[in-house]
Write a protein that holds these residues in place. Structure first.
Motif, PDB file in Angstrom:
ATOM      1  N   THR A   1     -56.113  38.979  28.930  1.00  0.00           N
ATOM      2  CA  THR A   1     -57.221  39.803  29.448  1.00  0.00           C
ATOM      3  C   THR A   1     -58.069  38.994  30.431  1.00  0.00           C
ATOM      4  OG1 THR A   1     -58.500  39.328  27.445  1.00  0.00           O
ATOM      5  CG2 THR A   1     -57.368  41.443  27.523  1.00  0.00           C
ATOM      6  N   ASP A   2     -58.264  37.690  30.150  1.00  0.00           N
ATOM      7  CA  ASP A   2     -59.007  36.836  31.096  1.00  0.00           C
ATOM      8  C   ASP A   2     -58.287  36.791  32.439  1.00  0.00           C
ATOM      9  OD1 ASP A   2     -60.848  36.308  29.200  1.00  0.00           O
ATOM     10  OD2 ASP A   2     -60.229  34.223  28.796  1.00  0.00           O
ATOM     11  N   HIS A   3     -56.976  36.631  32.375  1.00  0.00           N
ATOM     12  CA  HIS A   3     -56.183  36.534  33.611  1.00  0.00           C
ATOM     13  C   HIS A   3     -56.377  37.777  34.481  1.00  0.00           C
ATOM     14  CE1 HIS A   3     -52.767  35.688  36.243  1.00  0.00           C
ATOM     15  NE2 HIS A   3     -52.392  36.934  36.042  1.00  0.00           N
ATOM     16  N   HIS A   4     -56.423  38.941  33.840  1.00  0.00           N
ATOM     17  CA  HIS A   4     -56.532  40.191  34.607  1.00  0.00           C
ATOM     18  C   HIS A   4     -57.983  40.623  34.792  1.00  0.00           C
ATOM     19  CE1 HIS A   4     -52.266  41.164  34.944  1.00  0.00           C
ATOM     20  NE2 HIS A   4     -52.128  40.687  33.717  1.00  0.00           N
TER      21      HIS A   4
ATOM     22  N   ASP B   1     -50.044  48.324  30.443  1.00  0.00           N
ATOM     23  CA  ASP B   1     -49.367  48.436  31.740  1.00  0.00           C
ATOM     24  C   ASP B   1     -49.980  47.486  32.773  1.00  0.00           C
ATOM     25  OD1 ASP B   1     -47.455  49.349  33.490  1.00  0.00           O
ATOM     26  OD2 ASP B   1     -48.655  51.046  34.175  1.00  0.00           O
ATOM     27  N   LEU B   2     -50.105  46.233  32.387  1.00  0.00           N
ATOM     28  CA  LEU B   2     -50.761  45.247  33.263  1.00  0.00           C
ATOM     29  C   LEU B   2     -49.833  44.735  34.366  1.00  0.00           C
ATOM     30  CD1 LEU B   2     -52.640  43.255  30.459  1.00  0.00           C
ATOM     31  CD2 LEU B   2     -53.647  44.834  32.120  1.00  0.00           C
ATOM     32  N   GLN B   3     -48.525  44.897  34.147  1.00  0.00           N
ATOM     33  CA  GLN B   3     -47.533  44.493  35.154  1.00  0.00           C
ATOM     34  C   GLN B   3     -47.717  43.038  35.602  1.00  0.00           C
ATOM     35  OE1 GLN B   3     -46.480  47.396  37.995  1.00  0.00           O
ATOM     36  NE2 GLN B   3     -46.867  49.079  36.622  1.00  0.00           N
ATOM     37  N   THR B   4     -47.930  42.181  34.628  1.00  0.00           N
ATOM     38  CA  THR B   4     -48.045  40.743  34.908  1.00  0.00           C
ATOM     39  C   THR B   4     -46.714  40.238  35.456  1.00  0.00           C
ATOM     40  OG1 THR B   4     -49.347  40.736  32.855  1.00  0.00           O
ATOM     41  CG2 THR B   4     -48.902  38.592  33.891  1.00  0.00           C
ATOM     42  N   SER B   5     -46.752  39.451  36.514  1.00  0.00           N
ATOM     43  CA  SER B   5     -45.490  38.929  37.056  1.00  0.00           C
ATOM     44  C   SER B   5     -44.886  37.918  36.075  1.00  0.00           C
ATOM     45  CB  SER B   5     -45.739  38.246  38.403  1.00  0.00           C
ATOM     46  OG  SER B   5     -46.446  37.041  38.197  1.00  0.00           O
ATOM     47  N   ASP B   6     -43.572  37.726  36.173  1.00  0.00           N
ATOM     48  CA  ASP B   6     -42.921  36.747  35.297  1.00  0.00           C
ATOM     49  C   ASP B   6     -43.553  35.365  35.482  1.00  0.00           C
ATOM     50  OD1 ASP B   6     -41.293  38.727  34.433  1.00  0.00           O
ATOM     51  OD2 ASP B   6     -39.439  37.941  35.320  1.00  0.00           O
ATOM     52  N   ALA B   7     -43.819  35.005  36.738  1.00  0.00           N
ATOM     53  CA  ALA B   7     -44.381  33.671  37.006  1.00  0.00           C
ATOM     54  C   ALA B   7     -45.743  33.515  36.331  1.00  0.00           C
ATOM     55  CB  ALA B   7     -44.499  33.443  38.513  1.00  0.00           C
ATOM     56  N   ASP B   8     -46.585  34.562  36.419  1.00  0.00           N
ATOM     57  CA  ASP B   8     -47.912  34.480  35.792  1.00  0.00           C
ATOM     58  C   ASP B   8     -47.795  34.438  34.266  1.00  0.00           C
ATOM     59  OD1 ASP B   8     -49.101  34.428  38.232  1.00  0.00           O
ATOM     60  OD2 ASP B   8     -49.912  36.476  38.144  1.00  0.00           O
TER      61      ASP B   8
ATOM     62  N   ALA C   1     -45.833  34.582  22.395  1.00  0.00           N
ATOM     63  CA  ALA C   1     -44.985  35.209  23.412  1.00  0.00           C
ATOM     64  C   ALA C   1     -44.879  36.712  23.157  1.00  0.00           C
ATOM     65  CB  ALA C   1     -43.600  34.558  23.407  1.00  0.00           C
ATOM     66  N   ALA C   2     -44.686  37.075  21.898  1.00  0.00           N
ATOM     67  CA  ALA C   2     -44.563  38.498  21.560  1.00  0.00           C
ATOM     68  C   ALA C   2     -45.855  39.238  21.878  1.00  0.00           C
ATOM     69  CB  ALA C   2     -44.204  38.654  20.079  1.00  0.00           C
ATOM     70  N   ALA C   3     -46.995  38.620  21.574  1.00  0.00           N
ATOM     71  CA  ALA C   3     -48.292  39.265  21.857  1.00  0.00           C
ATOM     72  C   ALA C   3     -48.463  39.457  23.364  1.00  0.00           C
ATOM     73  CB  ALA C   3     -49.437  38.425  21.280  1.00  0.00           C
ATOM     74  N   LEU C   4     -48.084  38.462  24.160  1.00  0.00           N
ATOM     75  CA  LEU C   4     -48.215  38.588  25.624  1.00  0.00           C
ATOM     76  C   LEU C   4     -47.417  39.779  26.139  1.00  0.00           C
ATOM     77  CD1 LEU C   4     -47.893  34.872  26.886  1.00  0.00           C
ATOM     78  CD2 LEU C   4     -49.955  36.315  26.889  1.00  0.00           C
ATOM     79  N   VAL C   5     -46.161  39.886  25.699  1.00  0.00           N
ATOM     80  CA  VAL C   5     -45.304  40.969  26.192  1.00  0.00           C
ATOM     81  C   VAL C   5     -45.816  42.317  25.679  1.00  0.00           C
ATOM     82  CG1 VAL C   5     -42.966  41.935  26.143  1.00  0.00           C
ATOM     83  CG2 VAL C   5     -43.294  39.469  26.442  1.00  0.00           C
ATOM     84  N   ALA C   6     -46.209  42.367  24.399  1.00  0.00           N
ATOM     85  CA  ALA C   6     -46.667  43.637  23.819  1.00  0.00           C
ATOM     86  C   ALA C   6     -47.921  44.140  24.549  1.00  0.00           C
ATOM     87  CB  ALA C   6     -46.959  43.454  22.329  1.00  0.00           C
ATOM     88  N   LEU C   7     -48.863  43.253  24.787  1.00  0.00           N
ATOM     89  CA  LEU C   7     -50.123  43.690  25.408  1.00  0.00           C
ATOM     90  C   LEU C   7     -49.928  44.017  26.884  1.00  0.00           C
ATOM     91  CD1 LEU C   7     -52.395  41.133  23.577  1.00  0.00           C
ATOM     92  CD2 LEU C   7     -52.367  43.621  23.236  1.00  0.00           C
TER      93      LEU C   7
END
Ligand code: ATP
Length: 298
Positions: free
Chosen positions: A80-83, A122-129, A111-117
Motif C-alpha cells: 500500500t505504501d508503494h502505491h 487490482d493494483l497491477q504492480t509490475s513484476d519488477a516492482d 509473497a502470497a500476501a503480496l500477490v493476493a492483495l
C-alpha cells in the motif's frame, strides 16, 4: 471478495555463505528449489490490518506473531505504501510449512500476501516492482514469488531461473524445536567460517541431467557445521535419513529441518514410512513447484 494465494516452502540445494557485509547480511551463492509444501494466505478487504493463523495437523503456530510483526502484514503495508493507497485487509494464513524450520514459511506468507492483495485491489504492480518490494521484506521473499529452481545471489534476493529437468522427491523431517536463522549465522561467524564464497559448481549440470545419484554429490550447505554446533543432536536425524536409503541428506537452510533425496515418489514414501517410527512428523514433497499463485477467488 476474497482471494487465496498459495506459496511454497523453499530448500537450498546449494547454500554458499560468504563473509559478512557492512550491512550485516552475508553474501550468498545459493540454488533454491520450491517444494510441494505450502501456506495459503486469504486476503479480504477490511477497515484495518488483522491476521489469523492456523496450522495443519500437528503444526505448531504459537510462535507466529499476530500483530504488525507478522511478515504478511508487513508485506501488505509495503504494497500500500508503494502505491500510496490507504487500504487494509484481513489476512488468514493456513500454514503447512513448519515454523522456524529453515523452509522460509514466513517468506512464503509475505509473497502470497503480496500477490493476493495486488489482485484483490487490482493494483497491477509490475513484476519488477513486486520483486523489489519482496526483496526489501526479506532475502527469501523474491524466490517465493518466482518458485521453480533458481540461482540466488546478493543476500539471496537476486534470483534467476535455473534449467532443472528433474522431478525430484524429498523426504522432509522437521524438528519440534525451531532454530533461529540469526543465531545460526552468528555461530557461523563465531566459528570463523565463510572466508570465501563457494559457488555451486557441478550442481547446474546435475539439475539439467535429472539424475538423483548425480545430484546427491552436488548438494551442499555451508551452514550445516554452525547448525550442528548449536544443536548436536541434529546429526542423528542426518544419520537416520542416510541409513534408510536416501541418496543424500541435506539440512534445509539454517535448519533444523532435514531433507532426504529420494529416487522417485515411491522411494520417498518408503523412506517416510521407515522414518515415521522414530519421528512424529515426516513429509514427502516434490520439487520444483510453482511460486506464489492464486488458488481461489470468492
Ligand atoms: P528464515 O526465513 O529466516 O530462514 P525460517 O524459514 O527458519 O526463517 P519462518 O517460518 O520463516 O522460519 O519464521 C521465522 C520467524 O519469523 C518465526 O519464528 C516468527 O517469529 C517470525 N514470523 C513473522 N511472520 C511470520 C509468518 N507469517 N509465518 C511464520 N513466521 C513468521
Amino acid at each position: 471478495m476474497s482471494i487465496t494465494v498459495r506459496a511454497p516452502a523453499k530448500i537450498n540445494l546449494h547454500l554458499g555463505v560468504g563473509p559478512g557485509r557492512p550491512d550485516g547480511y552475508h553474501e550468498l551463492s545459493t540454488v533454491y528449489q520450491a517444494i510441494g509444501l505450502y501456506d495459503d494466505v486469504t486476503a479480504t478487504d477490511a477497515p484495518e490490518w488483522t491476521v489469523t493463523v492456523s496450522g495443519s495437523g500437528e503444526l505448531d503456530v504459537s510462535e507466529v506473531p499476530l500483530d504488525d510483526h507478522n511478515i504478511a502484514i508487513r508485506a501488505g503495508r509495503a504494497l500500500t505504501d508503494h502505491h500510496g493507497v490507504d487500504r487494509a485487509a484481513a489476512l488468514t494464513i493456513a500454514k503447512s510449512i513448519p515454523v522456524a524450520g529453515g523452509l522460509a514459511g514466513g517468506s512464503a506468507d509475505a509473497a502470497a500476501a503480496l500477490v493476493a492483495l495486488d489482485r484483490l485491489w487490482d493494483l497491477q504492480t509490475s513484476d519488477a516492482d513486486l520483486l523489489a518490494i519482496a526483496g526489501r521484506l526479506g532475502s527469501d521473499v523474491p524466490f517465493a514469488l518466482v518458485g521453480g529452481t533458481a540461482y540466488g545471489t546478493g543476500r539471496g534476493e537476486l534470483v534467476e531461473p535455473v534449467v532443472d529437468h528433474g522431478q525430484w522427491w524429498w523426504v522432509v523431517v522437521p524438528n519440534d524445536a525451531g532454530l533461529s536463522t540469526a543465531a545460526v549465522y552468528a555461530e557461523y561467524d563465531r566459528l570463523g567460517l565463510g572466508e570465501t564464497l563457494r559457488a555451486p559448481e557441478g550442481l547446474f549440470g546435475a539439475l539439467a541431467d535429472a539424475w538423483p545419484e548425480g545430484l546427491s554429490g552436488e548438494l551442499h550447505n555451508d551452514l550445516e557445521p554452525a547448525s550442528l554446533d548449536l544443536r548436536p543432536e541434529l546429526a542423528l536425524t542426518k544419520r537416520d535419513i542416510l541409513e534408510c536409503g536416501a541418496y543424500a541428506a541435506l539440512l534445509s537452510g539454517s535448519g533444523p529441518t532435514w531433507l532426504g533425496l529420494a529416487g522417485d515418489a515411491d522411494h520417498a514414501r518408503e523412506m517416510a514410512a521407515a522414518l515415521a517410527s522414530t519421528y512424529p512428523v515426516v513429509l514427502c514433497a516434490p520439487g520444483p513447484v510453482a511460486g506464489a499463485h492464486v488458488v481461489t477467488y470468492a
